[in-house]
Design a protein around this motif. Structure first.
Motif, PDB file in Angstrom:
ATOM      1  N   SER A   1     -17.431 -18.154  43.760  1.00  0.00           N
ATOM      2  CA  SER A   1     -18.250 -19.215  43.391  1.00  0.00           C
ATOM      3  C   SER A   1     -19.178 -18.659  41.996  1.00  0.00           C
ATOM      4  N   PRO A   2     -19.551 -19.543  41.248  1.00  0.00           N
ATOM      5  CA  PRO A   2     -19.710 -21.170  41.238  1.00  0.00           C
ATOM      6  C   PRO A   2     -18.158 -21.803  41.042  1.00  0.00           C
ATOM      7  N   HIS A   3     -17.902 -22.508  41.680  1.00  0.00           N
ATOM      8  CA  HIS A   3     -16.900 -23.359  41.300  1.00  0.00           C
ATOM      9  C   HIS A   3     -16.985 -24.450  40.354  1.00  0.00           C
ATOM     10  N   PHE A   4     -17.974 -24.951  40.207  1.00  0.00           N
ATOM     11  CA  PHE A   4     -18.402 -26.030  39.483  1.00  0.00           C
ATOM     12  C   PHE A   4     -19.277 -25.476  38.503  1.00  0.00           C
ATOM     13  N   ARG A   5     -19.015 -25.497  37.063  1.00  0.00           N
ATOM     14  CA  ARG A   5     -20.034 -24.944  36.100  1.00  0.00           C
ATOM     15  C   ARG A   5     -20.745 -26.214  35.509  1.00  0.00           C
ATOM     16  N   ALA A   6     -21.854 -25.849  34.917  1.00  0.00           N
ATOM     17  CA  ALA A   6     -22.753 -26.973  34.065  1.00  0.00           C
ATOM     18  C   ALA A   6     -23.314 -26.401  32.837  1.00  0.00           C
ATOM     19  N   HIS A   7     -23.727 -27.108  32.117  1.00  0.00           N
ATOM     20  CA  HIS A   7     -24.258 -26.348  30.891  1.00  0.00           C
ATOM     21  C   HIS A   7     -25.906 -26.424  31.013  1.00  0.00           C
ATOM     22  N   ALA A   8     -26.303 -26.446  32.302  1.00  0.00           N
ATOM     23  CA  ALA A   8     -27.845 -26.621  32.620  1.00  0.00           C
ATOM     24  C   ALA A   8     -28.515 -25.175  32.813  1.00  0.00           C
ATOM     25  N   THR A   9     -29.907 -24.961  31.974  1.00  0.00           N
ATOM     26  CA  THR A   9     -30.365 -23.981  32.170  1.00  0.00           C
ATOM     27  C   THR A   9     -31.530 -23.896  33.247  1.00  0.00           C
ATOM     28  N   VAL A  10     -32.089 -22.964  33.578  1.00  0.00           N
ATOM     29  CA  VAL A  10     -33.001 -22.615  34.471  1.00  0.00           C
ATOM     30  C   VAL A  10     -34.187 -23.656  34.236  1.00  0.00           C
ATOM     31  N   GLN A  11     -34.374 -23.591  32.683  1.00  0.00           N
ATOM     32  CA  GLN A  11     -35.588 -24.425  32.461  1.00  0.00           C
ATOM     33  C   GLN A  11     -35.381 -25.841  32.717  1.00  0.00           C
ATOM     34  N   THR A  12     -33.954 -26.379  32.439  1.00  0.00           N
ATOM     35  CA  THR A  12     -33.688 -27.854  32.679  1.00  0.00           C
ATOM     36  C   THR A  12     -33.508 -28.117  34.124  1.00  0.00           C
ATOM     37  N   ILE A  13     -33.228 -27.282  34.884  1.00  0.00           N
ATOM     38  CA  ILE A  13     -33.129 -27.460  36.427  1.00  0.00           C
ATOM     39  C   ILE A  13     -34.491 -27.450  36.831  1.00  0.00           C
ATOM     40  N   MET A  14     -35.480 -26.719  36.479  1.00  0.00           N
ATOM     41  CA  MET A  14     -36.795 -26.547  37.003  1.00  0.00           C
ATOM     42  C   MET A  14     -37.680 -27.888  36.532  1.00  0.00           C
ATOM     43  N   GLY A  15     -37.107 -28.191  35.421  1.00  0.00           N
ATOM     44  CA  GLY A  15     -37.751 -29.604  34.861  1.00  0.00           C
ATOM     45  C   GLY A  15     -37.714 -30.548  35.667  1.00  0.00           C
ATOM     46  N   ASP A  16     -36.342 -30.730  35.908  1.00  0.00           N
ATOM     47  CA  ASP A  16     -35.785 -31.716  37.065  1.00  0.00           C
ATOM     48  C   ASP A  16     -36.489 -31.746  38.207  1.00  0.00           C
ATOM     49  N   VAL A  17     -36.704 -30.562  38.738  1.00  0.00           N
ATOM     50  CA  VAL A  17     -37.477 -30.341  40.128  1.00  0.00           C
ATOM     51  C   VAL A  17     -39.063 -30.723  39.953  1.00  0.00           C
ATOM     52  N   LEU A  18     -39.679 -30.354  38.955  1.00  0.00           N
ATOM     53  CA  LEU A  18     -40.793 -31.047  38.622  1.00  0.00           C
ATOM     54  C   LEU A  18     -41.002 -32.356  38.677  1.00  0.00           C
TER      55      LEU A  18
END
Length: 145
Positions: free
Chosen positions: A11-28
């Motif tokens: 894994s990971p079997h699915f790859r994306a161009h998201a960064t930790v910052q963009t993911i955490m921004g989405d969580v916020l």
């Protein structure tokens, strides 16, 4: 010729161009309605607990990384998410020093002692809540709206 029908890979079997910052921004962004509700129902007390938790999380992460000589990663917003999640798990009447202590524990002990983001074995905010509840049960369970 044989055709490959099954590919075995780690894994990971699915790859994306998201960064930790963009993911955490989405969580916020996803936590914004809960933040609005906390401020609506609990007012300024909730605001102060949230501010203390987030500030203590960010400052403790920056201080720990500086002390250890690691590159600063406070811009990835993971410490902000940890502080906000911890604040959502605390009563609005909790002493502010307890909120700060919990945030420092979450970031340094639970997150960084295990290697940083992605390496911790438990959720830092919930581990800090469990530690605070075990250490100060009265402060963590006595509150009023």
């Amino acid at each position: 010729m044989t055709e490959k029908k099954l590919v075995v890979a780690s894994s990971p079997h699915f790859r994306a161009h998201a960064t930790v910052q963009t993911i955490m921004g989405d969580v916020l962004i996803a936590l914004a309605p809960a933040l609005a509700a906390a401020l609506y129902f609990f007012g300024f007390k909730a605001f102060t607990v949230i501010a203390v938790c987030v500030l203590a999380s960010v400052v403790s992460e920056a201080a720990w990384q500086k002390l250890m000589g690691h590159p600063q990663t406070i811009k990835d917003l993971s410490a902000v998410v940890t502080g906000l999640l911890l604040a959502f798990n605390l009563p609005p009447t909790v002493p502010l020093w307890l909120a700060a202590f919990g945030s420092i524990f979450a970031i340094i002990v639970v997150k960084h002692f295990f290697g940083g983001i992605g390496q911790n074995i438990v959720n830092p905010a919930l581990a800090a809540r469990a530690m605070l509840l075990a250490s100060w049960p009265v402060a963590m369970t006595t509150w009023a709206v």
